[in-house]
Design a protein around this motif. Sequence first.
Motif, PDB file in Angstrom:
ATOM      1  N   GLN C  45       0.926  -1.217  -0.234  1.00  0.00           N
ATOM      2  CA  GLN C  45       0.156   0.010  -0.108  1.00  0.00           C
ATOM      3  C   GLN C  45       0.947   1.194   0.098  1.00  0.00           C
ATOM      4  O   GLN C  45       2.233   1.173   0.470  1.00  0.00           O
ATOM      5  CB  GLN C  45      -0.816  -0.027   1.300  1.00  0.00           C
ATOM      6  CG  GLN C  45      -1.849  -1.028   1.367  1.00  0.00           C
ATOM      7  CD  GLN C  45      -2.828  -1.126   0.124  1.00  0.00           C
ATOM      8  OE1 GLN C  45      -3.504  -0.129  -0.323  1.00  0.00           O
ATOM      9  NE2 GLN C  45      -2.901  -2.072  -0.668  1.00  0.00           N
ATOM     10  N   PRO C  46       0.438   2.284  -0.452  1.00  0.00           N
ATOM     11  CA  PRO C  46       1.034   3.656  -0.495  1.00  0.00           C
ATOM     12  C   PRO C  46       1.597   3.940   1.047  1.00  0.00           C
ATOM     13  O   PRO C  46       0.624   3.632   1.884  1.00  0.00           O
ATOM     14  CB  PRO C  46       0.148   4.691  -0.988  1.00  0.00           C
ATOM     15  CG  PRO C  46      -0.795   3.948  -1.797  1.00  0.00           C
ATOM     16  CD  PRO C  46      -0.786   2.606  -1.083  1.00  0.00           C
ATOM     17  N   LEU C  83       9.580   3.357   6.878  1.00  0.00           N
ATOM     18  CA  LEU C  83      10.757   3.840   6.304  1.00  0.00           C
ATOM     19  C   LEU C  83      10.664   4.117   4.849  1.00  0.00           C
ATOM     20  O   LEU C  83      11.245   4.895   3.986  1.00  0.00           O
ATOM     21  CB  LEU C  83      12.102   3.110   6.684  1.00  0.00           C
ATOM     22  CG  LEU C  83      12.435   2.904   8.038  1.00  0.00           C
ATOM     23  CD1 LEU C  83      13.421   1.748   8.124  1.00  0.00           C
ATOM     24  CD2 LEU C  83      12.895   4.345   8.544  1.00  0.00           C
ATOM     25  N   SER C  84       9.517   3.476   4.442  1.00  0.00           N
ATOM     26  CA  SER C  84       9.261   3.566   2.714  1.00  0.00           C
ATOM     27  C   SER C  84       8.718   4.856   2.384  1.00  0.00           C
ATOM     28  O   SER C  84       8.982   5.022   1.153  1.00  0.00           O
ATOM     29  CB  SER C  84       8.170   2.356   2.593  1.00  0.00           C
ATOM     30  OG  SER C  84       8.475   1.184   2.861  1.00  0.00           O
ATOM     31  N   PRO C  89       8.946   3.839  -4.818  1.00  0.00           N
ATOM     32  CA  PRO C  89       7.708   4.470  -5.113  1.00  0.00           C
ATOM     33  C   PRO C  89       6.941   4.659  -3.944  1.00  0.00           C
ATOM     34  O   PRO C  89       5.497   4.868  -4.137  1.00  0.00           O
ATOM     35  CB  PRO C  89       7.157   3.467  -6.181  1.00  0.00           C
ATOM     36  CG  PRO C  89       7.548   2.044  -5.520  1.00  0.00           C
ATOM     37  CD  PRO C  89       9.048   2.506  -4.962  1.00  0.00           C
ATOM     38  N   TYR C  90       7.329   4.955  -2.666  1.00  0.00           N
ATOM     39  CA  TYR C  90       6.500   4.998  -1.649  1.00  0.00           C
ATOM     40  C   TYR C  90       5.497   4.155  -1.377  1.00  0.00           C
ATOM     41  O   TYR C  90       4.113   4.551  -0.979  1.00  0.00           O
ATOM     42  CB  TYR C  90       6.070   6.434  -1.487  1.00  0.00           C
ATOM     43  CG  TYR C  90       7.088   7.455  -2.007  1.00  0.00           C
ATOM     44  CD1 TYR C  90       8.245   7.677  -1.293  1.00  0.00           C
ATOM     45  CD2 TYR C  90       6.698   8.396  -3.250  1.00  0.00           C
ATOM     46  CE1 TYR C  90       9.290   8.542  -1.789  1.00  0.00           C
ATOM     47  CE2 TYR C  90       7.831   9.095  -3.753  1.00  0.00           C
ATOM     48  CZ  TYR C  90       8.947   9.544  -2.972  1.00  0.00           C
ATOM     49  OH  TYR C  90       9.899  10.426  -3.471  1.00  0.00           O
ATOM     50  N   ARG C  91       5.903   2.768  -1.353  1.00  0.00           N
ATOM     51  CA  ARG C  91       4.951   1.700  -0.777  1.00  0.00           C
ATOM     52  C   ARG C  91       5.830   1.005   0.275  1.00  0.00           C
ATOM     53  O   ARG C  91       6.757   0.645   0.508  1.00  0.00           O
ATOM     54  CB  ARG C  91       4.779   0.853  -2.130  1.00  0.00           C
ATOM     55  CG  ARG C  91       3.795   1.462  -3.050  1.00  0.00           C
ATOM     56  CD  ARG C  91       3.431   0.606  -4.329  1.00  0.00           C
ATOM     57  NE  ARG C  91       2.882   1.438  -5.071  1.00  0.00           N
ATOM     58  CZ  ARG C  91       1.361   1.656  -5.099  1.00  0.00           C
ATOM     59  NH1 ARG C  91       0.642   1.209  -4.021  1.00  0.00           N
ATOM     60  NH2 ARG C  91       0.636   2.429  -6.022  1.00  0.00           N
ATOM     61  N   ASP C 108       2.257  13.087   7.934  1.00  0.00           N
ATOM     62  CA  ASP C 108       1.708  13.010   6.296  1.00  0.00           C
ATOM     63  C   ASP C 108       2.921  12.989   5.637  1.00  0.00           C
ATOM     64  O   ASP C 108       3.780  13.903   5.457  1.00  0.00           O
ATOM     65  CB  ASP C 108       0.895  13.910   6.196  1.00  0.00           C
ATOM     66  CG  ASP C 108       0.310  13.904   4.807  1.00  0.00           C
ATOM     67  OD1 ASP C 108      -0.930  13.652   4.561  1.00  0.00           O
ATOM     68  OD2 ASP C 108       1.447  14.108   3.707  1.00  0.00           O
ATOM     69  N   ALA C 109       3.128  12.057   4.842  1.00  0.00           N
ATOM     70  CA  ALA C 109       4.213  11.735   4.287  1.00  0.00           C
ATOM     71  C   ALA C 109       4.576  12.772   2.965  1.00  0.00           C
ATOM     72  O   ALA C 109       5.664  13.141   2.863  1.00  0.00           O
ATOM     73  CB  ALA C 109       4.483  10.178   3.627  1.00  0.00           C
ATOM     74  N   VAL C 110       3.257  12.990   2.122  1.00  0.00           N
ATOM     75  CA  VAL C 110       3.429  13.817   1.101  1.00  0.00           C
ATOM     76  C   VAL C 110       3.821  15.388   1.698  1.00  0.00           C
ATOM     77  O   VAL C 110       4.714  15.856   1.162  1.00  0.00           O
ATOM     78  CB  VAL C 110       2.246  13.984   0.430  1.00  0.00           C
ATOM     79  CG1 VAL C 110       2.233  15.050  -0.523  1.00  0.00           C
ATOM     80  CG2 VAL C 110       1.749  12.481  -0.141  1.00  0.00           C
TER      81      VAL C 110
END
Lengths: 275, 390, 153
Positions: C45-46, C83-84, C89-91, C108-110
Motif C-alpha cells: 500500500q502507499p 521507512l518506505s 515508489p513510496y509503498r 503525512d508523508a507527502v
Amino acid sequence: MSALPTRLAPVPLRVLATTPETADSTTLVLESGAIQPGAPGQFNMLYPFGLGEAAISISADDAAARRLVHTVRGVGPVSAAIAALRPGDVLGVRGPFGVGWPMRQARGRTIVLVAGGIGLAPLRPVIHAVLRERAAYGRLLVFYGARTPRERLFVPELAGWEASADLEFVTTVDSGDANWGGHVGFVTALLAQARFDPARTIAMTCGPEIMMRAVANHLRERGMAAEDIHVSMERNMKCAAGLCGHCQFGPLFICKDGPVFPYGRIAELMTVREI
Amino acid sequence: MADASPPTSPDAATEIAAAFVLPAARLADLVTALRMEGYAVHGPMVRDAAIVLGPLADAVALPHGWTTRQSPGGYRLERRTDAAVFGFTHGADSWKKLLHPPRVRLWSAERQGADFVVHEDAPAPAKLALFGVRGCDLRAIAAQDKVLLHGPYPDAEYAARRAEAFIVAADCAEPSGTCFCVSMGTGPSARAGFDLALAELDPHGDAHRFLVRIGSPRGGAVAAQLDLAPAAGADIAAAAALADIAAANMGRAMDKDAARALLPAQRESAHWQDVAQRCLTCANCTMVCPTCFCTTVEDTSDLSGDIAERWRQWDSCFTFEFSHVVGATVRESASARYRHWITHKLSAWYEQFGESGCVGCGRCITWCPVGIDITAEVAALQDLSQRDPR
Amino acid sequence: MKTMAGLIREHPFLADLTEAECEVVAGCAKNAVFEPGTYILREGQPANAFHLIRHGRVAVEIYAPRRGSHVLQTLGPGEILGLSWIVPPYRSTSDARAMEQVRTFSFDAVCLREKCEKDPALGYALMKRFVPVLVQRMSAARLQALDMFGAQA
C-alpha cells in the motif's frame, strides 16, 4: 607430594534433580560434596563416566543450599550425555575454575546484562546474587535474546523476573510463534531503547561471540568505557588449569585469565580471524 | 634422601663455589657416582644414525667421537677426528620427554553400582639424572618450570620428576647450522639451573678432560665423592675461550625483541599464506621443541564399561582438533596454526611467563620436513613490515 | 497545554531538532491511535505516513501463503515505524500490526517530503536521524539472519 592442588581428577557427585529446559538443554542440581560453590561466571569441568569432560558454567547461585547447579546444552557426545543424566546418577566434577563476573565492581552501580541463547545460564547467578542482596546494587536490566520462545531457558523463573519490580527483564526472540506476544528482533535493538547512565553502569554479556561483539560495540557507542563491559569467552579446554595450552586466545588463557574478561582487554583479539 | 629442591632458577645467579678437573678417562666415575646415588642416568647416545637421549648404563654409551651436521630439514651424523664426548649438537629429543612425559595416566575410575570411584595416580617415582644438558636446554627446562610448576595449579607429575632431577650440564663447543642460542641469550655455556656443569677441554689428545663447575649443594656432594683436583686458571680460561668460539659460530640469528613486537602487529600479513604453502602442519616442530608444553587428554573405558581411565599426552597446536569448539575449529587454516605457534613462542610467551618461549636450540628448523626456519620467517616478516609499515 | 511541536520534540527520535525545525515538521503531524490487532501499515500500500511510536508495541510482519504471517521485528515506544515513505515508489514493504493499543505521532508523508524538498537543511537533519536507524536495523537483521543461537552456535 599430594599437597599440590592438581585438580586433575574429578569428584563423583550425585545428581539430585533435573529440569528439562528446552529440547536439548537440561538443568542439573548436584550435591556439592567436596567441590566449592564457585562464584558467578566460574565453571566446572563435568565428567560423565568414561566419556570425557566438558567445561560448563555454574548456572545458579545456590551456595547456601550446598548444591551445584549447571545448565547443559547437549550439542556434543559429552554434553549430550550430561544433559541426559537422571536423578540418582553420578557425574564427575572438578573445579571451580576461572575468573567470574565482576560482582564487587558491580556494587552500587546499574547492571546491564545481555544474554544470548545458553548464555543466560552463566549470567543467572548474577541475577540471583543481586536479588539476594538487592540494596547493594543499582538498577538491574536484563536483555535476553533467544532463537524462539520454545528455546528459552528457565521459563517459570523468567515470568517471575518479568513481573518483579527488582529488575527490568525483557526477552526478545529471532522468530516468534503464534502465541508469542513479546519482542522480536536482535538484542541490540532492545538495548538501544533502554535508558541508563553509561558512566554509572557495568555491563556483562554472554552469548555467541558475534552477539557479544555487537553488544559491546553498541555499549561503547553509548559512551560506556571498555573496562566496564565484561564478556565471557569460550575455547577448547582440556585441563582448565593453564597447563594444557588449548584455550589460548592470543596471549590469554581463557581457563585461568577468564572466562570473563573486560572488553577492553580482548576487543582487538575478538576481531582477529582464527586466533 | 638428600636435598630434593630443584636447582635454582636461571634468574638467580648460581654461585660457583669452585671448579675442578675430571680427566676424560674418569667420566665413567661420574656416571657411576650418580647411579650409586640412586639416579637413573639419561644421556646422549648414538642410535639409528642419530644422537638420541636414553638410559646410560655407563659412560661408554656416550657418543665418543661423533658429531652432527644440521641444516633446515637436514641432519647428518658424522665421525669426528677426535674423541670428544659432547662434540655434537642435540638431536630431536629433548629432556622434556623425561620431565614432562609424552603420555601419562592421570587417574582411573571404577563403576560401583550407580556410583563410581576415582583413583588418582600418584606421580611415578623417578629419580633422574640428566647427563649433558646444553645451555639452551637448561633454559628450556626453566621455561617449562614456569608453565608447569609456578602457575596457579602446579602439575604434580612434573613437580615430582623435577624435584628429583639431577642436572649435569655440558657446555656447547660446537653449535650446529640451525643454532641461535646466542640471539636468545640462553647459551652456549651453562649459566644456571644445573647441579654440575662440564666443559670439555682438549678432546684430541691425552689431556682430554672436563672442567667441572658446581651449581648446587647436591652437585657439590657428588663432585666430592670423585675427589677431583682443583682446576687451574688456564682451564677456566680455556673453557671461556671455547664458549667464545661457539658463540661466534652460531648458524643463525634472531632479533628477539623485534620478534616480540612484530608478530602481534603482523597478524594480518600476507606472509602467513606464504608459510602455509610450505607448512605440512605435521607438528614436528612442537614435538621437538623443548618448551612446547601442550597436552590433550584421552578418556578410555574397558569393554565392560566399568573401568575408565584418563591419559594425558603431548598435543600440538598444529592439529586440526586442537582448537575445536562445538561444531567448528577455530584455527582452521595452516596459516592460522603456524601464526599461532610462532606468535605464542616469540611474543605471547612474554605476557604469559615473562620471557621468550624460544631458547634458540634450532630443533624446529632441523626437524621440519620442509625446512621452515623460524628465524627466516621472522626476518621475512620484519622485511615486509619495513617495506609496508602498517 | 503543549503544542504539537513541543510534544514531538519530547520523542527521542526528534529530541535534538531545533525549535524552528520542530515547528515545520509539526505542521505535518497528528495524533493517531490504533486498537490492538489493527494494521497500521500494509505491504504494497502507499506509504502515506510515518510514525513516531509513543505508546504500545507494533509487530512488523510479512505474510506468505502457507507460512502465514511471520513477525520480523517488534517496535515500541521511542522507536519509529515506516521507512518506505522516503524511498520511491513510496509503498510499504511489510505489514505493521498493533500488538496492543498503540498511540503515535503520525506524519503525512507527502507533506513531509515537500517540506524536505523545499528546505534541504531540514531534509538533511531528518535524514541524519533516519540513516542510523536504517543501519542499526539492517545490522540487527543480518545478525538475526545468522541464526546464531541455533544448533551450531
